[in-house]
Scaffold this motif. Structure first.
Motif, PDB file in Angstrom:
ATOM      1  N   ILE A 104       0.844  -1.207   0.000  1.00  0.00           N
ATOM      2  CA  ILE A 104       0.000   0.000   0.000  1.00  0.00           C
ATOM      3  C   ILE A 104       0.872   1.247   0.000  1.00  0.00           C
ATOM      4  O   ILE A 104       0.612   2.196  -0.749  1.00  0.00           O
ATOM      5  N   ASP A 105       1.913   1.253   0.841  1.00  0.00           N
ATOM      6  CA  ASP A 105       2.826   2.410   0.894  1.00  0.00           C
ATOM      7  C   ASP A 105       3.473   2.662  -0.460  1.00  0.00           C
ATOM      8  O   ASP A 105       3.551   3.798  -0.929  1.00  0.00           O
ATOM      9  N   ALA A 106       3.933   1.599  -1.121  1.00  0.00           N
ATOM     10  CA  ALA A 106       4.576   1.743  -2.424  1.00  0.00           C
ATOM     11  C   ALA A 106       3.591   2.257  -3.465  1.00  0.00           C
ATOM     12  O   ALA A 106       3.917   3.134  -4.273  1.00  0.00           O
ATOM     13  N   ARG A 107       2.379   1.734  -3.445  1.00  0.00           N
ATOM     14  CA  ARG A 107       1.366   2.192  -4.402  1.00  0.00           C
ATOM     15  C   ARG A 107       1.034   3.663  -4.176  1.00  0.00           C
ATOM     16  O   ARG A 107       0.941   4.439  -5.130  1.00  0.00           O
ATOM     17  N   ALA A 109       2.914   5.927  -2.775  1.00  0.00           N
ATOM     18  CA  ALA A 109       4.073   6.739  -3.152  1.00  0.00           C
ATOM     19  C   ALA A 109       4.146   6.887  -4.659  1.00  0.00           C
ATOM     20  O   ALA A 109       4.448   7.969  -5.182  1.00  0.00           O
ATOM     21  N   GLY A 110       3.844   5.821  -5.383  1.00  0.00           N
ATOM     22  CA  GLY A 110       3.835   5.880  -6.854  1.00  0.00           C
ATOM     23  C   GLY A 110       2.749   6.786  -7.361  1.00  0.00           C
ATOM     24  O   GLY A 110       2.948   7.524  -8.333  1.00  0.00           O
ATOM     25  N   LEU A 111       1.590   6.770  -6.733  1.00  0.00           N
ATOM     26  CA  LEU A 111       0.487   7.627  -7.150  1.00  0.00           C
ATOM     27  C   LEU A 111       0.822   9.096  -6.911  1.00  0.00           C
ATOM     28  O   LEU A 111       0.483   9.958  -7.708  1.00  0.00           O
TER      29      LEU A 111
END
Length: 115
Positions: A104-107, A109-111
């Motif tokens: 979730i954190d990576a998603r 951050a990507g968004l």
């Protein structure tokens, strides 16, 4: 798999698409009718469910049985080959559960970088 003589359209790994893994889960405990599959798979259209079921049947993961009687019914059930995907599917689900927060954190951050 990436060899030019390898027929990649015969690639047996189908759980990477959006619905196959969820359909396998829905059929894990008992056969189900088309309409019974649509309930837990809320976001799937009838067309996509039909396509997914046909592909899974073609690949030997499920069987389609027509039950005749006063009301014709069609049931879908996992084959032994389809049932054998439950072990790796369980492993993938356990991995996702263990790494959920990082995913979730990576998603997010990507968004924020693309948005």
């Amino acid at each position: 798999m990436f060899d030019t003589v390898c027929p990649t359209d015969l690639m047996p790994i189908r759980v990477g698409d959006k619905w196959t893994g969820m359909i396998i889960r829905c059929l894990e405990h008992a056969p189900r009718r088309f309409s019974e599959l649509r309930v837990p798979l809320r976001g799937i259209t009838a067309k996509v469910l039909t396509q997914s079921l046909r592909t899974m049947e073609r690949d030997g993961l499920i069987t389609r049985t027509v039950v005749t009687g006063p009301a014709r019914q069609v049931h879908y059930e996992l084959t032994p080959l389809g049932r054998s995907l439950l072990v790796p599917l369980n492993a993938m689900c356990a991995w996702a559960e263990e790494h959920w927060d990082a995913l979730i954190d990576a998603r997010e951050a990507g968004l924020s970088r693309t948005g």
